[in-house]
Design an enzyme around this catalytic site. Sequence first.
Site, PDB file in Angstrom:
ATOM      1  N   LYS A 153       1.014  -1.968  -0.252  1.00 52.33           N
ATOM      2  CA  LYS A 153      -0.373   0.089  -0.139  1.00 52.33           C
ATOM      3  C   LYS A 153       0.769   1.216  -0.080  1.00 52.33           C
ATOM      4  O   LYS A 153       1.786   1.593   0.735  1.00 52.33           O
ATOM      5  CB  LYS A 153      -0.629  -0.181   1.315  1.00 52.33           C
ATOM      6  CG  LYS A 153      -1.902   1.271   0.999  1.00 52.33           C
ATOM      7  CD  LYS A 153      -2.724   0.879   2.789  1.00 52.33           C
ATOM      8  CE  LYS A 153      -3.966   2.301   2.816  1.00 52.33           C
ATOM      9  NZ  LYS A 153      -4.914   2.096   4.110  1.00 52.33           N
ATOM     10  N   SER A 183      -9.455   1.895   3.255  1.00 51.98           N
ATOM     11  CA  SER A 183      -8.922   2.172   2.413  1.00 51.98           C
ATOM     12  C   SER A 183      -7.952   1.517   1.502  1.00 51.98           C
ATOM     13  O   SER A 183      -7.603   1.970   0.351  1.00 51.98           O
ATOM     14  CB  SER A 183      -8.423   3.476   2.955  1.00 51.98           C
ATOM     15  OG  SER A 183      -7.153   2.746   4.238  1.00 51.98           O
ATOM     16  N   SER A 241      -9.637  -0.543   7.138  1.00 51.62           N
ATOM     17  CA  SER A 241      -9.203  -0.252   6.241  1.00 51.62           C
ATOM     18  C   SER A 241      -8.429  -1.852   5.600  1.00 51.62           C
ATOM     19  O   SER A 241      -8.324  -1.817   4.200  1.00 51.62           O
ATOM     20  CB  SER A 241      -8.257   0.707   6.103  1.00 51.62           C
ATOM     21  OG  SER A 241      -8.978   1.174   6.058  1.00 51.62           O
TER      22      SER A 241
END
Lengths: 471, 96
Positions: A73, A148, A172
């Site tokens: 990420k 997210s 997330s």
Amino acid sequence: MRTYDSIVADLQSGVTSCEGITREYLAAAERGKGLNALLAVFPERALEQARSVDKKLSAGTAGPLAGMVMTVKDVICQKGEKVTCGSKILENFVSPYDATVVERLRSADAILLGKTNMDEFAMGSSTENSAFGRVKLPQDESRVPGGSSGGSAVAVKAGISTTSLGSDTGGSIRQPAAFTGVVGLKPTYGRVSRFGLVAFASSFDSIGPFALTTKDAARVLGVIAGYDPADSTSVNVPVPDYGASLNKEVKGLRVGIPGEYFTDALDSEIRAAIERRLDVLRSNGAVIREVSLPHTEYTIATYYILATAEASSNLARYDGARYGFRAGGVKDLTEMYVQSRSKGFGPEVKRRIMLGTYVLSAGYYDAYYRKGQKVRRLIQNDFIEAFKNVDCLITPTTPSTSFKAGEKSNDPLQMYLSDVFTTSANLAGIPGISIPCGTDQQGLPIGLQILGKQFDEATILRVADFLETIH
Amino acid sequence: MAVTVKDVEHIAKLARLEFSNEEKQEFTHQLNEILAYVGQLNKLDTSNVEPLSHVVELNNVFREDEVKQGLTAEEALQNAPSKSERFFKVPKVISE
């Protein structure tokens, strides 16, 4: 789409090499471009690394993740590469160092293919808040993959990487894992070093893996877990061999079902899917018990007070002075701060900075922030009490399956409520995993969440692996 | 305890953010909605509850005070929007 077991088998039989596997994934990344899951791909670096792992394999010196192709990420630092956090304010920021997790993955010979798209500064539940465009759900591109860490979830689902690292502050990792139909694990707070993870809410943030199988998630956790002197909140407790938790029976295991997570607001198809899995556990000798987490209704409110307060402090560092975007044509220092921040941050980040600044401001600190910290204690106590009688808890991961892009973007509160079953684990600092649990009538994945005691990832991995294997 | 546009302007100033009039209206509305929602915490009596600031029981974490190699000045400056020699350069702070 392949698991690490299939990669290992192909490497052992000599059908292909790490370089060959990396090329496969690079091709998949190219084919999957329209999903917008990746913000950066490193073909040369990845191939170079693959060739060096191939050499180690022939010499018999390769690490435990040799040939596993991973994405990370874009909130986690990789030396010499950009780390944008999905934000314009860090669009051109190049990390001067490696996050501890990245260093550990590289030492384990995982091949680092690229960085995944995300909601700006990990703030969002749909990956629509990225400054670089929304991520699409592979099963239905008009829908969201959750967030997210939506880019990481999609990278795994679409076969762009074997596994991926995400971050979980209020759900997330688990919520996008549920929406896309993959495994997503949020470890105990302090289990994995946060050094090199760009901070959102420091007392909540955890790094964890996405994978197609529990086994692969366990493999990655085994590499990234453990004490790190560079993160004073990482905890010095032994890391067990997570592989040893797999392929185990569930006979005698005590599984708690919190009534507060199974209200009328829960989608009936999700409820039915979870109940079918509970029947499987029951018929295999697990003891299913009703438990109560009485403060569940306060979790979202508590989370949004505390997490935004921490975010407003953490994001104060983006001032345009030392790094990141600086607005031009300003007459003095204050204007540089104001213009750089106002032009650099997107709307959701500004909203959370505003809320966080409000709850910390003079006159409101006790009413909101202090109050939130006290309720956080009550929420944690609920779990401590529950775990006196059960070994783990099973809940749905989300109250509904994936929604349409744009459906909730104008209603922040509705968006926040999609985290209603996941924020509790971050408030209490406990580990949680979301595993695929079938699909609804529209073919959209359903997620089942297993929550465990602090530092007892082994038990939730064992239950996850059992449910996965039996189906 | 409703938030007004004036409050929003004050918070924006504290957060070093600037908004258009339209955005201020929208934020006022959204903040009120969110604060009304979080107001439900007041239903709970927490007078005897110790605030929780850290979820894992950790005492103060100390380390030896040793000199170690950190980032070099060059590395620390590599992302600077503007620099001069070994310094970050910003607009004038003191007016003439």
